[in-house]
Design a protein around this motif. Structure first.
Motif, short mmCIF file in Angstrom:
data_model
loop_
_atom_site.label_atom_id
_atom_site.label_comp_id
_atom_site.label_asym_id
_atom_site.label_seq_id
_atom_site.Cartn_x
_atom_site.Cartn_y
_atom_site.Cartn_z
N THR A 243 -19.33 -22.04 -6.94
CA THR A 243 -19.53 -23.42 -6.52
C THR A 243 -21.04 -23.71 -6.86
O THR A 243 -21.09 -24.93 -7.47
N ASN A 244 -21.90 -22.81 -6.51
CA ASN A 244 -23.29 -23.21 -7.05
C ASN A 244 -23.67 -23.54 -8.47
O ASN A 244 -24.18 -24.17 -9.03
N LEU A 245 -22.88 -22.42 -9.28
CA LEU A 245 -22.83 -22.50 -10.54
C LEU A 245 -22.25 -23.76 -11.41
O LEU A 245 -23.01 -24.09 -12.24
N ILE A 246 -21.02 -24.15 -10.83
CA ILE A 246 -20.49 -25.25 -11.63
C ILE A 246 -21.32 -26.51 -11.43
O ILE A 246 -21.05 -27.45 -12.19
N PHE A 247 -22.16 -26.69 -10.40
CA PHE A 247 -22.72 -27.67 -10.27
C PHE A 247 -24.18 -27.71 -10.43
O PHE A 247 -25.04 -28.38 -10.51
N GLU A 248 -24.55 -26.70 -11.22
CA GLU A 248 -26.04 -26.27 -11.60
C GLU A 248 -26.67 -27.21 -12.59
O GLU A 248 -27.81 -27.93 -12.32
N GLU A 249 -25.65 -27.68 -13.48
CA GLU A 249 -26.20 -28.36 -14.53
C GLU A 249 -25.80 -30.10 -14.41
O GLU A 249 -26.22 -30.95 -14.39
N ASN A 250 -24.44 -30.06 -14.64
CA ASN A 250 -23.62 -31.17 -14.28
C ASN A 250 -22.17 -30.87 -14.25
O ASN A 250 -21.61 -29.87 -14.39
N ASN A 251 -21.35 -32.10 -13.47
CA ASN A 251 -20.27 -31.93 -13.44
C ASN A 251 -19.37 -33.15 -14.24
O ASN A 251 -20.12 -34.06 -14.09
N PRO A 252 -18.59 -32.85 -15.24
CA PRO A 252 -17.87 -31.66 -15.35
C PRO A 252 -18.12 -30.26 -16.25
O PRO A 252 -17.08 -29.83 -16.70
N ALA A 253 -19.27 -30.38 -16.78
CA ALA A 253 -19.29 -29.21 -17.82
C ALA A 253 -19.23 -28.06 -17.20
O ALA A 253 -18.68 -26.91 -17.81
N GLY A 254 -19.62 -27.77 -15.86
CA GLY A 254 -19.62 -26.48 -15.29
C GLY A 254 -18.09 -26.11 -14.98
O GLY A 254 -17.72 -25.04 -15.16
N ILE A 255 -17.36 -26.97 -14.57
CA ILE A 255 -16.00 -26.62 -14.30
C ILE A 255 -15.12 -26.34 -15.56
O ILE A 255 -14.26 -25.54 -15.88
N LYS A 256 -15.58 -27.20 -16.54
CA LYS A 256 -14.96 -26.86 -17.95
C LYS A 256 -15.24 -25.55 -18.58
O LYS A 256 -14.51 -24.90 -19.15
N ALA A 257 -16.36 -25.29 -18.16
CA ALA A 257 -16.98 -23.93 -18.57
C ALA A 257 -15.86 -22.79 -18.01
O ALA A 257 -15.51 -21.67 -18.66
N VAL A 258 -15.54 -22.85 -16.87
CA VAL A 258 -14.83 -22.09 -16.26
C VAL A 258 -13.34 -22.16 -16.48
O VAL A 258 -12.71 -20.91 -16.85
N LEU A 259 -12.73 -23.21 -16.88
CA LEU A 259 -11.61 -23.59 -17.21
C LEU A 259 -11.55 -22.91 -18.82
O LEU A 259 -10.29 -22.21 -19.31
N GLU A 260 -12.58 -22.91 -19.53
CA GLU A 260 -12.44 -22.33 -20.69
C GLU A 260 -12.41 -20.93 -20.63
O GLU A 260 -11.54 -20.35 -21.49
N THR A 261 -12.89 -20.23 -19.70
CA THR A 261 -12.92 -18.79 -19.51
C THR A 261 -11.51 -18.46 -19.20
O THR A 261 -11.05 -17.30 -19.48
N LEU A 262 -10.53 -19.26 -18.31
CA LEU A 262 -9.38 -18.95 -18.11
C LEU A 262 -8.35 -19.51 -18.89
O LEU A 262 -7.26 -19.12 -18.81
N ASN A 263 -8.88 -19.88 -20.28
CA ASN A 263 -8.20 -20.31 -21.44
C ASN A 263 -7.43 -21.47 -21.22
O ASN A 263 -5.96 -21.54 -21.72
N LEU A 264 -7.86 -22.48 -20.17
CA LEU A 264 -6.84 -23.59 -19.81
C LEU A 264 -7.43 -24.90 -20.53
O LEU A 264 -6.60 -25.72 -20.88
N CYS A 265 -8.83 -24.83 -21.01
CA CYS A 265 -8.91 -25.94 -21.78
C CYS A 265 -10.45 -25.60 -22.54
O CYS A 265 -10.98 -24.58 -22.11
#
Length: 291
Positions: A243-265
């Protein structure tokens, strides 16, 4: 409004390399959440980069989500802004028949008084044919809609049924919970506070992180609704770091980085946002792999 209790997710808008909307990726994210216990989906919110989406793109996104969802989960549509007349026009000219509610952000940039907030939402209430979720997010709008204003709206207008409160202010949540009308829903817009708010009497969350970890995040909120704090906090502890990581820089860049790791986008965002830095993506990837 039992359909709005639990875990809603604020869907991202995936983009291709040419910055066009990636509808295949969007459909996959929707399917992923349907299959993993998310309770409802929110289209065109902050996390969906709504301010950089064209009118036609918004209509196309709605079409993709509706087709993929096929009536399985309730849908909420973001319609808000700081031009009251424009918001009213969009409500009047949008087919809302398939939506459980609209999510309408408090006016930004203009910095209205509390009476200005009230009159803005009063005008919207008078034309909106479906329920309204107020959205207070002072970190983005530059002005806090105070609990007394939210509760005044809740008491005066039957179609204002909930507030997504995202001020990251626990005291403000408690004031809302203490004085709210019986059936008015207090929905957390802060992933880090969502469980505590739910245990205190809130109705759940509209989450950013939840769309990447829907099964466990939804389970955590459900346990909170059932008052099972000890079990729920075991899941909450797993989410503190990410949670801290995905909001560290900006939203939604953080959550998109997570989704990329999950091969979703892909992790692509539109300017003025930029993708997560290499360092942040590395830490996010490590977390997801360990998870």
């Amino acid at each position: 409004m039992s359909t709005l209790i639990g875990t809603g997710v604020a869907l991202v808008t995936p983009f291709k390399d040419d910055l066009s909307v990636d509808h295949e990726a969007l459909s996959n994210i929707v399917k992923f959440n349907i299959d993993n216990d998310t309770n409802y989906l929110v289209i065109s919110g902050t996390t969906g980069e709504s301010v950089t989406i064209s009118k036609q793109e918004k209509l196309d996104i709605i079409t993709t989500v509706k087709k993929t969802n096929a009536g399985k989960l309730p849908l909420v549509l973001g319609i808000g802004g700081n031009n009251t007349t424009a918001v009213i026009d969009e409500i009047k000219n949008t087919d809302l028949s398939d939506f459980a509610a609209i999510l309408s952000v408090a006016p930004y940039y203009s910095k209205p008084t509390q009476e200005g907030f009230y009159q803005h939402f009063r005008a919207i209430s008078q034309v909106c044919p479906i329920p309204i979720i107020l959205y207070n997010v002072p970190g983005r709008t530059a002005k806090n809609m105070l609990p007394e204003t939210t509760l005044r709206l809740a008491k005066d207008f039957d179609n204002i049924v909930a507030v997504k409160e995202a001020g990251n202010n626990q005291q403000q949540y408690l004031e809302l919970l203490k004085d709210k009308p019986k059936d008015f829903l207090i929905i957390s817009g802060d992933d880090d506070l969502a469980l505590g708010v739910t245990l205190a009497g809130g109705s759940g969350v509209i989450s950013v992180l939840g769309q990447a970890f829907p099964k466990d995040f939804s389970r955590m909120i459900q346990l909170g609704l059932e008052g099972k704090a000890a079990e729920a906090y075991q899941l909450h502890k797993r989410f503190i770091k990410i949670t801290n990581l995905i909001f560290e820089e900006n939203n939604p860049a953080g959550i998109k980085a997570v989704l990329e790791t999950l091969n979703l986008c892909k992790d692509i965002v539109r300017l003025p946002l930029v993708p997560a830095t290499k360092d942040l993506k590395h830490r996010i990837n490590n977390y997801v792999e360990q998870y």
